[in-house]
Enzyme design. Structure first.
Site, PDB file in Angstrom:
ATOM      1  N   GLU A  14      -0.911  -7.394  14.047  1.00 55.17           N
ATOM      2  CA  GLU A  14      -2.051  -7.478  14.963  1.00 55.17           C
ATOM      3  C   GLU A  14      -2.145  -8.834  15.643  1.00 55.17           C
ATOM      4  O   GLU A  14      -2.734  -8.949  16.719  1.00 55.17           O
ATOM      5  CB  GLU A  14      -3.358  -7.221  14.203  1.00 55.17           C
ATOM      6  CG  GLU A  14      -3.379  -5.990  13.334  1.00 55.17           C
ATOM      7  CD  GLU A  14      -3.632  -4.725  14.115  1.00 55.17           C
ATOM      8  OE1 GLU A  14      -3.311  -4.702  15.308  1.00 55.17           O
ATOM      9  OE2 GLU A  14      -4.132  -3.765  13.525  1.00 55.17           O
ATOM     10  N   HIS A  35      -1.381  -8.708   4.599  1.00 56.26           N
ATOM     11  CA  HIS A  35      -0.878  -7.342   4.688  1.00 56.26           C
ATOM     12  C   HIS A  35      -0.756  -6.763   3.290  1.00 56.26           C
ATOM     13  O   HIS A  35      -0.466  -7.486   2.341  1.00 56.26           O
ATOM     14  CB  HIS A  35       0.498  -7.321   5.382  1.00 56.26           C
ATOM     15  CG  HIS A  35       0.872  -5.966   5.871  1.00 56.26           C
ATOM     16  ND1 HIS A  35       1.508  -5.046   5.082  1.00 56.26           N
ATOM     17  CD2 HIS A  35       0.658  -5.367   7.070  1.00 56.26           C
ATOM     18  CE1 HIS A  35       1.685  -3.932   5.777  1.00 56.26           C
ATOM     19  NE2 HIS A  35       1.175  -4.099   6.979  1.00 56.26           N
TER      20      HIS A  35
END
Ligand SMILES: CC(C)(COP(=O)(O)OP(=O)(O)OC[C@H]1O[C@@H](n2cnc3c(N)ncnc32)[C@H](O)[C@@H]1OP(=O)(O)O)[C@@H](O)C(=O)NCCC(=O)NCCS
Length: 353
Positions: free
Chosen positions: A298, A245
């Protein structure tokens, strides 16, 4: 001459009351509540009302999303080829573009938030060779989205989907939110900003990863194969989907929220996903000791949306169904507090002789 910062990392573009991402602590606060609390106590409608009120700096107003879903349903015959696009995000972008701005941001927000699940569900039905299912305004937004897609909305699945939509409603100055705010900054309308947001969210580096995460779990099949498969991906120069991320240096807090939300559904993929996450985290730690790479939102999105019965081709568009609430809130805030966004570039081409 100023240096070029292509990813704008670390640049603070706006003061916002909508959400706060603490990448070091792994904390996400949305309109005054931790995401863990928001996702377990608030309906999607209540969460949208919260973020819109934060963006507009007003008291919370109840939202009539049922009538907005019905209004979107009456548009279906006028959408032309939009809903037959092969990609759900293309269909959603094209269909939302048919909404006409009223010139009133709040009304446009309700229209766009209400329309998104109707368009995505209709796309999904048509793709499967089935008739679209009309919205039921007496249902909650999440339950109705599930019913319009699959024909049924069992309570546990509807609740898990609702937790998902609430969890992804907003997340700091991410690429699609920035896009929506840039469009707003020109004085353009909320519908245009939301359509731009869909375009930015489509990319696999932003919202397009959960489908590929499910493909990865399918390809791995069983925990014992995880390590070898992941090493093969990295050797081929590919990234592990659902890991890493830009902001978080620890596990994305939304991963834990979704992992908890999916538990009541007894997904056969949950155990595999946990094993793959553990293996991926270990391998990436060994490869990049200086760059923490942990599971992002996700990863468990894929497990959750699959467990509630949505097809994987619809995952990114389902992210948009939730995030349209956050984009709308940012439009309201940008309109109130922002100014035209107009950064500079550094010319590196030839000068005239
Ligand atoms: C999310 C993401 C785009 C963030 O990227 P970023 O902040 O721009 O990070 P960088 O691209 O600078 O990556 C830093 C390093 O870690 C590596 N890396 C980052 N994510 C990785 C992943 N998922 N798998 C393997 N390596 C990864 C990069 O290859 C890079 O290595 P290098 O310096 O040797 O080139 C990235 O982690 C990624 O592509 N993840 C997979 C896609 C995904 O899950 N997207 C959903 C995001 S919510």
């Amino acid at each position: 001459m100023a240096t070029t910062t292509s990813g704008l990392d670390g640049y603070v573009f706006a003061d916002t009351a909508i959400s706060h991402v603490d990448g070091d602590q792994g904390r996400l606060v949305i309109a005054g509540l931790d995401v863990e609390q928001l996702a377990t106590t608030e309906s999607f409608e209540a969460a949208v009302a919260r973020v819109l009120a934060a963006g507009a700096a007003t008291d919370r107003e109840p939202l009539a999303l049922g009538p907005a879903r019905q209004a979107a349903w009456t548009m279906l015959p006028r959408l032309g080829d939009a809903l037959t696009a092969p990609d759900a995000m293309d269909a959603l972008r094209a269909a939302l573009a048919h909404l006409c701005s009223t010139g009133d941001d709040h009304a446009d927000a309700v229209a766009a938030i209400g329309a998104a699940p109707v368009f995505v569900a209709a796309w999904s039905r048509l793709r499967a060779g089935a008739e679209p299912i009309a919205p039921d305004p007496s249902l909650g937004h999440a339950a109705d989205y599930l019913r319009m897609t699959t024909g049924a909305a069992p309570a546990a699945a509807a609740r898990a989907l609702e937790a998902y939509l609430v969890t992804v409603i907003d997340h700091g100055m991410n690429a699609s939110t920035f896009t929506a705010r840039v469009i707003t900054s020109t004085g353009s309308d909320l519908i245009s900003a939301v359509v731009g947001g869909v375009g930015a969210l489509k990319g696999p580096l932003h919202g397009g990863a959960p489908g590929p995460v499910l493909d990865m779990l399918d390809a791995i099949g069983e925990p014992a194969r995880a390590e070898a498969w992941l090493l093969g991906e990295l050797a081929a120069g590919r990234r592990i989907m659902g890991m890493g991320h830009r902001i978080y240096r620890v596990r994305d807090p939304r991963a834990a929220v979704l992992e908890t939300a999916v538990k009541p559904l007894a997904s056969p993929r949950l155990e595999l996903a946990r094993a793959v996450e553990t293996a991926a985290a270990k391998i990436l730690r060994e490869r990049k000791p200086d760059r923490p790479l942990a599971a992002n939102v996700e990863f468990f999105t894929a497990v959750l949306l699959d467990a509630v019965g949505l097809p994987r081709e619809q995952f990114a568009a389902t992210f948009a169904v939730g995030r349209v609430g956050g984009w709308s809130a940012h439009v309201l805030e940008q309109r109130r507090t922002g100014r035209l966004v107009r950064p500079a570039s550094r010319y590196v081409g030839p000068m005239p002789a």
